[in-house]
Design an enzyme around this catalytic site. Structure first.
Site, PDB file in Angstrom:
ATOM      1  N   CYS A   1      -1.981  -1.578  10.228  1.00 31.99           N
ATOM      2  CA  CYS A   1      -1.211  -1.075   9.101  1.00 31.99           C
ATOM      3  C   CYS A   1      -1.088   0.441   9.289  1.00 31.99           C
ATOM      4  O   CYS A   1      -2.106   1.142   9.365  1.00 31.99           O
ATOM      5  CB  CYS A   1      -1.962  -1.399   7.811  1.00 31.99           C
ATOM      6  SG  CYS A   1      -1.225  -0.703   6.326  1.00 31.99           S
TER       7      CYS A   1
ATOM      8  N   CYS B   1       6.194   0.465  10.422  1.00 39.21           N
ATOM      9  CA  CYS B   1       5.388  -0.328   9.488  1.00 39.21           C
ATOM     10  C   CYS B   1       5.274  -1.704  10.122  1.00 39.21           C
ATOM     11  O   CYS B   1       6.269  -2.239  10.648  1.00 39.21           O
ATOM     12  CB  CYS B   1       6.107  -0.404   8.142  1.00 39.21           C
ATOM     13  SG  CYS B   1       5.409  -1.632   7.013  1.00 39.21           S
TER      14      CYS B   1
ATOM     15  N   TYR C   1       0.833  -1.205   0.000  1.00 37.02           N
ATOM     16  CA  TYR C   1       0.000   0.000   0.000  1.00 37.02           C
ATOM     17  C   TYR C   1       0.875   1.266   0.000  1.00 37.02           C
ATOM     18  O   TYR C   1       0.424   2.321  -0.405  1.00 37.02           O
ATOM     19  CB  TYR C   1      -0.856   0.057   1.277  1.00 37.02           C
ATOM     20  CG  TYR C   1      -2.136  -0.746   1.250  1.00 37.02           C
ATOM     21  CD1 TYR C   1      -2.388  -1.705   0.276  1.00 37.02           C
ATOM     22  CD2 TYR C   1      -3.106  -0.526   2.223  1.00 37.02           C
ATOM     23  CE1 TYR C   1      -3.569  -2.440   0.287  1.00 37.02           C
ATOM     24  CE2 TYR C   1      -4.298  -1.242   2.236  1.00 37.02           C
ATOM     25  CZ  TYR C   1      -4.518  -2.203   1.272  1.00 37.02           C
ATOM     26  OH  TYR C   1      -5.691  -2.912   1.298  1.00 37.02           O
TER      27      TYR C   1
ATOM     28  N   HIS D   1       5.086  -4.545   8.986  1.00 37.32           N
ATOM     29  CA  HIS D   1       5.900  -5.609   8.385  1.00 37.32           C
ATOM     30  C   HIS D   1       7.292  -5.682   9.050  1.00 37.32           C
ATOM     31  O   HIS D   1       7.913  -6.740   9.081  1.00 37.32           O
ATOM     32  CB  HIS D   1       6.118  -5.346   6.885  1.00 37.32           C
ATOM     33  CG  HIS D   1       4.975  -5.765   6.014  1.00 37.32           C
ATOM     34  ND1 HIS D   1       3.795  -5.065   5.952  1.00 37.32           N
ATOM     35  CD2 HIS D   1       4.847  -6.813   5.157  1.00 37.32           C
ATOM     36  CE1 HIS D   1       2.976  -5.653   5.078  1.00 37.32           C
ATOM     37  NE2 HIS D   1       3.592  -6.724   4.589  1.00 37.32           N
TER      38      HIS D   1
HETATM   39  N1  DGL Z   1       2.214  -3.006   6.952  1.00 36.93           N
HETATM   40  C1  DGL Z   1       1.865  -1.757   6.436  1.00 36.93           C
HETATM   41  C2  DGL Z   1       2.162  -0.593   7.335  1.00 36.93           C
HETATM   42  O1  DGL Z   1       2.204  -0.761   8.537  1.00 36.93           O
HETATM   43  C3  DGL Z   1       2.056  -1.379   5.023  1.00 36.93           C
HETATM   44  C4  DGL Z   1       2.878  -2.029   4.099  1.00 36.93           C
HETATM   45  C5  DGL Z   1       2.571  -1.711   2.647  1.00 36.93           C
HETATM   46  O2  DGL Z   1       1.665  -2.346   2.142  1.00 36.93           O
HETATM   47  O3  DGL Z   1       3.241  -0.855   2.065  1.00 36.93           O
HETATM   48  O4  DGL Z   1       2.351   0.497   6.891  1.00 36.93           O
END
Ligand code: DGL
Length: 290
Positions: A77, A190, A46, A192
């Site tokens: 997210c 983030c 995203y 991830h």
């Molecule tokens: N995990 C997501 C976040 O905390 C976004 C990662 C992505 O899709 O760019 O921002």
């Protein structure tokens, strides 16, 4: 009088598997709860999308989780929270919606060098939620905030973080560059990124860098716990209900923990293997398709 069922599940949403880093904290702090996870693997990442796009995809995910009867939703997210949290709360006023913002506040308060870095997606770094924390916490504490963005980090995590990848090499070099700039707190902005926290800590340890790594997972789980208590929504399962049965070919297994319901907008074998690797062998998963 609260009409929401306290045994309804907690919903989690992320563009991909990143929000599972938040789920791990929740499952640890709130083991009696049931969880439904929505991964928008069809549209990940995203972070490079524009705000309207992120908003529309997020509202679709929240709507789906709402239809599953979730009692509380965590937008796990940072990018989605930056552009859709406010609207989601407006569209679903009956739901408790928790969003994520990089854990800059504890980092600023812990920083001795008065210089911290936030690693996040372009969307999160450009969003107003982070700027609000910079203005209300970092500036009054005379702390400079370096915003760092590498578009390859999320795809690298989604690919299972292969160590020989260029992204891993760059990340190691970047740590040294941060240390040279005097940064002593690294914020993983983030969801991830906590999946490579051990990788960062190993490198910090090896190179003896004076740096700490901060993420929001623990604080979010505490916040959810508090909200459930305040709203009298904590799961109250009696002993019988705590036992979940899962039927395999030849036997019936009995487990005391409810499985994590995992829904992805796009499945493949790699995704299944990655989810199982990230969550560990002891977690029970039940995949869901529309
Ligand atoms: N995990 C997501 C976040 O905390 C976004 C990662 C992505 O899709 O760019 O921002």
């Amino acid at each position: 009088m609260n009409s929401i069922d306290c045994n309804a599940p907690i919903g989690l949403f992320d563009s991909g598997i990143g929000g599972l880093s938040v789920y791990l904290h929740l499952a640890q702090q709130l083991p009696a709860e049931r969880y439904v996870y929505y991964a928008d693997t069809l549209n990940v990442p995203y972070g490079n999308r524009d705000s309207k796009d992120i908003e529309a995809l997020t509202l679709m995910a929240v709507d789906w989780l709402c239809q599953q009867g979730c009692k509380l939703i965590v937008i796990a997210c940072n990018s989605a929270s930056a552009y859709a949290l406010e609207k989601a709360r407006r569209y679903y006023p009956q739901l408790i919606i928790v969003g994520l913002v990089p854990a800059l506040k504890p980092a600023v308060l812990a920083s001795k060098s008065r210089c911290v870095a936030v690693l996040a997606t372009k969307a999160t770094l450009n969003g107003s939620l982070l700027d609000e924390v910079i203005n209300s916490i970092a500036k009054p504490n005379n702390t400079s905030v370096i915003k760092y963005f590498d578009p390859h980090l999320v795809p690298w995590v989604e690919a299972g973080m292969p160590e020989q990848d260029e992204t891993a090499v760059r990340l190691r070099q970047q740590l040294q560059a941060f240390a040279k700039e005097g940064i002593d707190q690294l914020v993983l902005g983030c969801t991830h990124y906590p999946f490579f926290k051990t990788f960062l800590l190993d490198e910090i340890d090896k190179k003896q860098l004076p740096m700490q790594v901060v993420d929001s997972g623990q604080a979010i789980a505490e916040r959810v716990k508090q909200l459930l208590i305040t709203n009298q929504l904590s799961a109250v399962l009696d002993n019988e209900e705590k036992i979940y049965h899962s039927q395999t070919k030849n036997e019936t297994k009995v487990d005391i923990k409810p499985p994590l319901i995992f829904y992805a907008t796009k499945y493949d074998d790699k995704l299944t293997a990655l989810v199982e690797r990230l969550l560990g062998k002891n977690i029970r998963l039940q995949y869901y398709s529309k």
